[in-house]
Design a protein around this motif. Structure first.
Motif, PDB file in Angstrom:
ATOM      1  N   PRO A 128      19.016  12.388 -13.366  1.00  0.00           N
ATOM      2  CA  PRO A 128      20.054  13.362 -14.111  1.00  0.00           C
ATOM      3  C   PRO A 128      19.646  14.949 -13.936  1.00  0.00           C
ATOM      4  O   PRO A 128      20.732  15.781 -14.052  1.00  0.00           O
ATOM      5  CB  PRO A 128      19.743  13.106 -15.585  1.00  0.00           C
ATOM      6  N   TYR A 129      18.240  15.198 -13.277  1.00  0.00           N
ATOM      7  CA  TYR A 129      18.237  16.663 -13.431  1.00  0.00           C
ATOM      8  C   TYR A 129      19.087  17.343 -12.432  1.00  0.00           C
ATOM      9  O   TYR A 129      19.226  18.409 -12.416  1.00  0.00           O
ATOM     10  CB  TYR A 129      16.630  16.652 -13.048  1.00  0.00           C
ATOM     11  N   VAL A 130      19.776  16.704 -11.234  1.00  0.00           N
ATOM     12  CA  VAL A 130      20.364  17.226 -10.296  1.00  0.00           C
ATOM     13  C   VAL A 130      21.542  17.923 -10.979  1.00  0.00           C
ATOM     14  O   VAL A 130      22.189  18.940 -10.270  1.00  0.00           O
ATOM     15  CB  VAL A 130      20.793  16.369  -9.106  1.00  0.00           C
ATOM     16  N   VAL A 186      22.158   6.972   7.711  1.00  0.00           N
ATOM     17  CA  VAL A 186      22.658   5.509   6.912  1.00  0.00           C
ATOM     18  C   VAL A 186      22.059   5.438   5.420  1.00  0.00           C
ATOM     19  O   VAL A 186      22.764   5.856   4.393  1.00  0.00           O
ATOM     20  CB  VAL A 186      22.167   4.314   7.708  1.00  0.00           C
ATOM     21  N   TYR A 187      20.875   5.336   5.447  1.00  0.00           N
ATOM     22  CA  TYR A 187      20.126   5.251   4.155  1.00  0.00           C
ATOM     23  C   TYR A 187      20.368   6.488   3.175  1.00  0.00           C
ATOM     24  O   TYR A 187      20.840   6.576   2.226  1.00  0.00           O
ATOM     25  CB  TYR A 187      18.670   4.768   4.000  1.00  0.00           C
ATOM     26  N   PHE A 188      19.706   7.573   3.498  1.00  0.00           N
ATOM     27  CA  PHE A 188      19.667   8.946   2.837  1.00  0.00           C
ATOM     28  C   PHE A 188      21.115   9.386   2.553  1.00  0.00           C
ATOM     29  O   PHE A 188      21.190  10.058   1.752  1.00  0.00           O
ATOM     30  CB  PHE A 188      18.614   9.918   3.295  1.00  0.00           C
ATOM     31  N   GLY A 240       0.806  -1.357   0.068  1.00  0.00           N
ATOM     32  CA  GLY A 240       0.001  -0.022  -0.073  1.00  0.00           C
ATOM     33  C   GLY A 240       0.707   1.223   0.026  1.00  0.00           C
ATOM     34  O   GLY A 240       0.240   2.303  -0.157  1.00  0.00           O
ATOM     35  N   VAL A 241       2.141   1.211   0.197  1.00  0.00           N
ATOM     36  CA  VAL A 241       3.008   2.486   0.341  1.00  0.00           C
ATOM     37  C   VAL A 241       3.138   2.860  -1.118  1.00  0.00           C
ATOM     38  O   VAL A 241       3.828   2.170  -1.695  1.00  0.00           O
ATOM     39  CB  VAL A 241       4.182   2.101   1.155  1.00  0.00           C
ATOM     40  N   PRO A 242       2.719   3.812  -1.457  1.00  0.00           N
ATOM     41  CA  PRO A 242       3.023   4.475  -2.992  1.00  0.00           C
ATOM     42  C   PRO A 242       4.375   4.538  -3.290  1.00  0.00           C
ATOM     43  O   PRO A 242       4.975   5.250  -2.727  1.00  0.00           O
ATOM     44  CB  PRO A 242       2.150   5.773  -3.012  1.00  0.00           C
TER      45      PRO A 242
HETATM   46  C1  LIG Z   1      -4.377  -7.552  13.198  1.00  0.00           C
HETATM   47  C2  LIG Z   1      -4.574  -6.994  11.637  1.00  0.00           C
HETATM   48  C3  LIG Z   1      -4.613  -8.417  10.750  1.00  0.00           C
HETATM   49  C4  LIG Z   1      -4.881  -6.020  11.089  1.00  0.00           C
HETATM   50  C5  LIG Z   1      -5.069  -4.749  11.647  1.00  0.00           C
HETATM   51  C6  LIG Z   1      -3.628  -4.025  11.382  1.00  0.00           C
HETATM   52  C7  LIG Z   1      -3.720  -2.828  10.669  1.00  0.00           C
HETATM   53  C8  LIG Z   1      -4.880  -2.140  10.186  1.00  0.00           C
HETATM   54  C9  LIG Z   1      -2.453  -2.221  10.999  1.00  0.00           C
HETATM   55  C10 LIG Z   1      -2.180  -0.844  10.206  1.00  0.00           C
HETATM   56  C11 LIG Z   1      -1.186  -1.549   9.053  1.00  0.00           C
HETATM   57  C12 LIG Z   1      -0.844  -0.201   8.278  1.00  0.00           C
HETATM   58  C13 LIG Z   1      -1.994   0.627   7.601  1.00  0.00           C
HETATM   59  C14 LIG Z   1       0.515   0.294   8.210  1.00  0.00           C
HETATM   60  C15 LIG Z   1       1.043   1.170   7.373  1.00  0.00           C
HETATM   61  C16 LIG Z   1       2.318   1.067   7.225  1.00  0.00           C
HETATM   62  C17 LIG Z   1       3.025   2.115   6.197  1.00  0.00           C
HETATM   63  C18 LIG Z   1       2.246   3.451   5.943  1.00  0.00           C
HETATM   64  C19 LIG Z   1       4.444   2.126   6.213  1.00  0.00           C
HETATM   65  C20 LIG Z   1       5.245   3.050   5.432  1.00  0.00           C
HETATM   66  C21 LIG Z   1       6.532   2.856   5.172  1.00  0.00           C
HETATM   67  C22 LIG Z   1       7.242   3.601   4.341  1.00  0.00           C
HETATM   68  C23 LIG Z   1       8.222   3.384   3.925  1.00  0.00           C
HETATM   69  C24 LIG Z   1       9.146   2.183   4.139  1.00  0.00           C
HETATM   70  C25 LIG Z   1       8.950   4.599   2.969  1.00  0.00           C
HETATM   71  C26 LIG Z   1      10.264   4.301   2.491  1.00  0.00           C
HETATM   72  C27 LIG Z   1      10.824   5.365   1.503  1.00  0.00           C
HETATM   73  C28 LIG Z   1      11.865   5.172   0.948  1.00  0.00           C
HETATM   74  C29 LIG Z   1      12.778   4.033   0.665  1.00  0.00           C
HETATM   75  C30 LIG Z   1      12.160   6.588  -0.046  1.00  0.00           C
HETATM   76  C31 LIG Z   1      13.137   6.513  -0.781  1.00  0.00           C
HETATM   77  C32 LIG Z   1      13.306   7.921  -1.457  1.00  0.00           C
HETATM   78  C33 LIG Z   1      14.325   8.123  -2.276  1.00  0.00           C
HETATM   79  C34 LIG Z   1      15.512   7.252  -2.608  1.00  0.00           C
HETATM   80  C35 LIG Z   1      14.414   9.316  -3.025  1.00  0.00           C
HETATM   81  C36 LIG Z   1      15.284   9.906  -3.653  1.00  0.00           C
HETATM   82  C37 LIG Z   1      15.202  11.265  -4.268  1.00  0.00           C
HETATM   83  C38 LIG Z   1      16.623  12.081  -4.506  1.00  0.00           C
HETATM   84  C39 LIG Z   1      17.067  11.531  -5.952  1.00  0.00           C
HETATM   85  C40 LIG Z   1      17.656  11.849  -3.243  1.00  0.00           C
HETATM   86  O1  LIG Z   1      16.163  13.222  -4.520  1.00  0.00           O
END
Ligand SMILES: CC(C)=CCC/C(C)=C/CC/C(C)=C/C=C/C(C)=C/C=C/C=C(C)/C=C/C=C(C)/C=C/C=C(C)/C=C/CC(C)(C)O
Ligand SMILES: C[S@@+](CC[C@H](N)C(=O)[O-])C[C@H]1O[C@@H](n2cnc3c(N)ncnc32)[C@H](O)[C@@H]1O
Length: 379
Positions: free
Chosen positions: A166-168, A326-328, A128-130
């Motif tokens: 590349p835009y950077v 670490v990551y960013f 679900g995470v866009p």
């Molecule tokens: C008990 C049961 C069965 C159910 C009930 C449980 C229930 C409803 C639980 C809730 C579950 C829920 C809704 C969880 C939601 C979790 C979320 C929203 C997690 C979000 C995680 C987001 C992550 C890991 C984001 C990662 C982002 C990254 C890696 C971004 C990288 C971005 C980059 C590299 C950007 C680069 C751009 C530049 C080039 C540097 O400019």
């Protein structure tokens, strides 16, 4: 002959309690005693597990990569599957699929019920995470760049990641429309979460005209317009990105209150007439001199009292954390031009550019973005 400052022998320091404790922790004999002693064995186990978590980080993320690449979470979202069923769907040997599913369960992304594997809530959240799956998939570039981390840190490698974004390197570098589309897709998908975070952290009530500088394909602009009745937004970005924004937002009701402003913040004037500006995930792509010039330009384009909102993943600064530091931090190093900054560092750059009333709100989800806000001094 006097020794140069950096070749002088280090004079032995008087041991402190802390240094004695560290020496104990580093001693194999003490470790083996503490692993058996009832009052310390829990701590030893937790420390060992934490250390192991770091040691195996790369393996864990490669397991995640394989799960995403083979679309395992999607395949078992509605119906748990066995290794045999999933192996035949994706063309993998059954024993290898069994290992992968077992590893996914070990990471808490899947759940094992007998010989069937279902998604865990965490595994379902991943879907679900866009943009997250595409982000994970583009990590093959990052991991190649980090394959020899010491050579990478010495600057002896040619990181590939920079070519993905590349835009950077300036307006000219993104002229190829295919390249522009590739990064703007990934950027747009991930922007939804960042937009939510910013709008939950700061209110735009009272703002009448906002310029979103380096606003990409407009996901933040659209979210700001939806959340703030009466607001008008000017989206500024490189011409190719603005073209992609027009295409992406074609037919959207927010278009009535959205203006497009193609141009480079390095070489062109910023839009005039805004009483607030946003820089969402822009500063960390650039070196301090570019950022300083940009902040000064933003300050000149805003009226007295005008507000600037900076939002992006940030370093933990004095409290280093694994996401920003670490990551960013390593991601930005691989990008070559950028750098992750802490809220305090961004606040200092804002102060240097002449902004006042600098606020560093506590981040809600620092892994998505932290925020710093500031104002142009009142006349
Ligand atoms: C008990 C049961 C069965 C159910 C009930 C449980 C229930 C409803 C639980 C809730 C579950 C829920 C809704 C969880 C939601 C979790 C979320 C929203 C997690 C979000 C995680 C987001 C992550 C890991 C984001 C990662 C982002 C990254 C890696 C971004 C990288 C971005 C980059 C590299 C950007 C680069 C751009 C530049 C080039 C540097 O400019
Ligand atoms: C990391 S992206 C962030 C986009 C968007 N704000 C978001 O959070 O998804 C950085 C944006 O800055 C834009 N950018 C880079 N250099 C620029 C310049 N010189 N003038 C205008 N925009 C620029 C890029 O085209 C890109 O859309």
């Amino acid at each position: 002959m006097a020794l140069a400052e950096d070749t002088k022998p280090i004079s032995p320091r008087r041991p402190t309690w802390r240094s004695r404790l560290l020496k104990l922790a580093a001693s194999p004999r003490f470790q083996s005693w503490a692993a058996r002693f009832p009052l310390t064995r829990g701590l030893v186990r937790r420390e060992g597990e934490a250390l192991f978590g770091i040691v195996q980080g790369f393996v864990a993320s490669q397991v995640l990569f394989a799960l995403v690449e083979l679309r395992i979470p999607h395949r078992i979202l509605e119906r748990p599957g066995t290794a045999k069923e999933l192996a035949s769907e994706v063309g993998l040997a059954v024993d290898r699929m069994q290992r992968l599913l077992q590893a996914g369960a070990g990471l808490g992304l899947l759940r094992r019920r007998g010989d069937r594997f279902a998604l865990s809530t965490r595994g379902a959240a991943l879907i679900g995470v866009p943009g997250l799956e595409d982000m994970i998939r583009h990590h093959d570039l990052l991991y190649r760049d980090l394959a020899d981390p010491v050579a990478f840190l010495r600057g002896d490698t040619q990181p590939e990641l920079a070519r993905f974004w590349p835009y950077v390197f300036g307006a000219g570098a993104a002229e190829d429309p295919d390249t522009a589309r590739r990064y703007s897709d990934l950027m747009a998908q991930s922007q939804g979460l960042v937009a939510q975070e910013v709008l939950q952290t700061v209110s735009l009530q009272g703002t009448t005209r906002l310029m979103d500088i380096g606003g990409g394909t407009g996901a933040f602009a659209a979210a700001a317009l939806k959340a703030t009745p009466g607001l008008i937004v000017t989206l500024m970005d490189l011409p190719q990105v603005i073209d992609a924004a027009r295409t992406r937002l074609a037919g959207s009701p927010v278009l009535e209150r959205l203006h497009f402003f193609p141009g480079s913040f390095r070489d062109d004037p910023l839009p005039s007439g805004a009483d607030a500006a946003t820089l969402v995930r822009v500063l960390y792509d650039h070196a301090d001199d570019t950022v300083t010039a940009l902040l000064q330009k933003v300050k000149r384009a805003l009226p007295p009292g005008g507000r600037l909102i900076v939002a992006e993943p940030m370093s933990g600064g004095e409290t280093p954390d694994p996401i920003g530091d670490v990551y960013f931090a390593f991601y930005c190093m691989a990008m070559r031009t950028g750098t992750v900054r802490s809220q305090a560092e961004i606040a200092a750059l804002l102060a240097e550019a002449g902004f006042v009333d600098i606020q560093t709100p506590r981040p809600l989800r620092a892994f998505v973005a932290s925020v710093v806000t500031a104002r142009v001094p009142s006349a």
